[in-house]
Design a protein around this motif. Structure first.
Motif, PDB file in Angstrom:
ATOM      1  N   LEU A   1      89.708-114.146  26.268  1.00  0.00           N
ATOM      2  CA  LEU A   1      91.012-113.571  25.948  1.00  0.00           C
ATOM      3  C   LEU A   1      90.906-112.074  25.673  1.00  0.00           C
ATOM      4  O   LEU A   1      91.771-111.291  26.093  1.00  0.00           O
ATOM      5  CB  LEU A   1      91.627-114.304  24.752  1.00  0.00           C
ATOM      6  CG  LEU A   1      92.062-115.750  25.036  1.00  0.00           C
ATOM      7  CD1 LEU A   1      92.414-116.461  23.737  1.00  0.00           C
ATOM      8  CD2 LEU A   1      93.241-115.774  26.000  1.00  0.00           C
TER       9      LEU A   1
ATOM     10  N   GLU B   1      93.527-124.230  25.734  1.00  0.00           N
ATOM     11  CA  GLU B   1      94.071-123.280  24.761  1.00  0.00           C
ATOM     12  C   GLU B   1      93.952-121.848  25.275  1.00  0.00           C
ATOM     13  O   GLU B   1      94.856-121.020  25.061  1.00  0.00           O
ATOM     14  CB  GLU B   1      93.349-123.421  23.426  1.00  0.00           C
ATOM     15  CG  GLU B   1      93.877-122.518  22.322  1.00  0.00           C
ATOM     16  CD  GLU B   1      95.339-122.772  21.962  1.00  0.00           C
ATOM     17  OE1 GLU B   1      95.968-121.879  21.346  1.00  0.00           O
ATOM     18  OE2 GLU B   1      95.868-123.864  22.305  1.00  0.00           O
TER      19      GLU B   1
ATOM     20  N   ARG C   1      96.778-121.407  27.716  1.00  0.00           N
ATOM     21  CA  ARG C   1      98.059-121.320  27.011  1.00  0.00           C
ATOM     22  C   ARG C   1      98.261-119.923  26.428  1.00  0.00           C
ATOM     23  O   ARG C   1      99.337-119.329  26.580  1.00  0.00           O
ATOM     24  CB  ARG C   1      98.125-122.369  25.891  1.00  0.00           C
ATOM     25  CG  ARG C   1      99.480-122.464  25.224  1.00  0.00           C
ATOM     26  CD  ARG C   1      99.439-123.395  24.026  1.00  0.00           C
ATOM     27  NE  ARG C   1      98.648-122.844  22.932  1.00  0.00           N
ATOM     28  CZ  ARG C   1      99.082-121.893  22.106  1.00  0.00           C
ATOM     29  NH1 ARG C   1     100.291-121.393  22.236  1.00  0.00           N
ATOM     30  NH2 ARG C   1      98.304-121.440  21.138  1.00  0.00           N
ATOM     31  N   ARG C   2      97.226-119.372  25.789  1.00  0.00           N
ATOM     32  CA  ARG C   2      97.333-118.034  25.203  1.00  0.00           C
ATOM     33  C   ARG C   2      97.380-116.957  26.282  1.00  0.00           C
ATOM     34  O   ARG C   2      98.093-115.951  26.138  1.00  0.00           O
ATOM     35  CB  ARG C   2      96.168-117.781  24.251  1.00  0.00           C
ATOM     36  CG  ARG C   2      96.142-118.719  23.055  1.00  0.00           C
ATOM     37  CD  ARG C   2      95.093-118.291  22.039  1.00  0.00           C
ATOM     38  NE  ARG C   2      94.887-119.298  21.012  1.00  0.00           N
ATOM     39  CZ  ARG C   2      94.085-119.152  19.956  1.00  0.00           C
ATOM     40  NH1 ARG C   2      93.403-118.012  19.807  1.00  0.00           N
ATOM     41  NH2 ARG C   2      93.951-120.118  19.074  1.00  0.00           N
TER      42      ARG C   2
ATOM     43  N   THR D   1     100.738-115.989  27.643  1.00  0.00           N
ATOM     44  CA  THR D   1     101.658-115.205  26.817  1.00  0.00           C
ATOM     45  C   THR D   1     101.623-113.720  27.168  1.00  0.00           C
ATOM     46  O   THR D   1     102.524-112.974  26.783  1.00  0.00           O
ATOM     47  CB  THR D   1     101.351-115.367  25.315  1.00  0.00           C
ATOM     48  OG1 THR D   1     100.054-114.822  25.026  1.00  0.00           O
ATOM     49  CG2 THR D   1     101.395-116.831  24.898  1.00  0.00           C
TER      50      THR D   1
END
Length: 233
Positions: free
Chosen positions: A34, A58, A61-62, A65
């Motif tokens: 990330l 996860e 998903r992040r 954004t």
């Protein structure tokens, strides 16, 4: 960006990508992935599902954004639930281990070849906006609204919607949608289409039973409901 905790596999995938002309960065866990994604803004992310610290679901998903990068999920488990979970958070495609690096490269190249309908500098033409009832699909800006409310779609979700809205009323089979969105060389489970159709319906506030925008034609495929179409400049 290659996100894989098996160092040898990460290096192998990176070598194939570099051979195809990509600049590659490698992350060994979800947190690093990330941070690197925010720093380098990759076009494509090859993302392992089973990562330490933060798993691939996860991470995806992040990632969604702040990034619209193409995401190919890698999984060592072939169970359908893993695939559905991975795609439900915004992955564009998936590959089950063990896999052929050449097949992975073919899928990535097919995604990168998808047309991006941007205007060339100095070219003036009508801007295409497709209207289906309260749904507006701006092909050039890649923007979607329902009743003037913006709808956030991933690249793949938009491409599926664009393919369906090209000829409202015309039924497209799964294989036709695969060819239009993922490319004719794509190999895999065609039910991938069903997952992305489900995401589209949810985001558009549609319902499978009513099919206000996207209608299921049993045994055939999917159809965009007919409606008023418009072209603006």
């Amino acid at each position: 960006m290659v996100v894989e905790d098996e160092a040898a596999l990460a290096v192998l995938i990176a070598s194939y990508l570099e051979r195809d002309g990509f600049e590659v960065i490698i992350a060994g866990d979800g947190h690093d992935a990330l941070e690197l994604a925010r720093q380098f803004d990759p076009d494509v992310v090859v993302l392992d599902l089973g990562l330490p610290r933060l798993d691939g679901v996860e991470v995806c998903r992040r990632l969604r954004t702040f990034s619209d990068a193409y995401v190919v999920m890698l999984t060592a488990r072939a169970e359908e639930i893993d695939t559905v979970i991975g795609l439900s958070v915004g992955a564009d495609d998936y590959q089950t281990k063990p896999f052929s690096p050449r097949e992975l490269m073919a899928r990535i190249q097919a995604m990168m070849r998808r047309p991006r309908t941007r205007l060339a500098v100095g070219v003036i033409r009508a801007r295409e906006v497709r209207m289906i009832g309260a749904l507006s699909v701006d092909i050039d800006a890649r923007e979607v609204t329902v009743e003037d409310t913006p709808v956030s779609l991933t690249r793949t979700e938009f491409d599926v919607l664009a393919a369906l809205s090209r000829d409202p009323g015309f039924v497209l089979s799964r294989s036709q949608l695969i060819a239009a969105v993922w490319g004719p060389s794509w190999v895999g489970d065609e039910h991938l289409v069903d997952v992305h159709i489900g995401h589209l319906r949810r985001k558009l506030g549609d319902d499978a039973s009513r099919g206000r925008y996207v209608r299921t034609v049993r045994g055939v495929g999917y159809q965009m409901r007919t409606g008023q179409r418009g072209m603006t400049r």
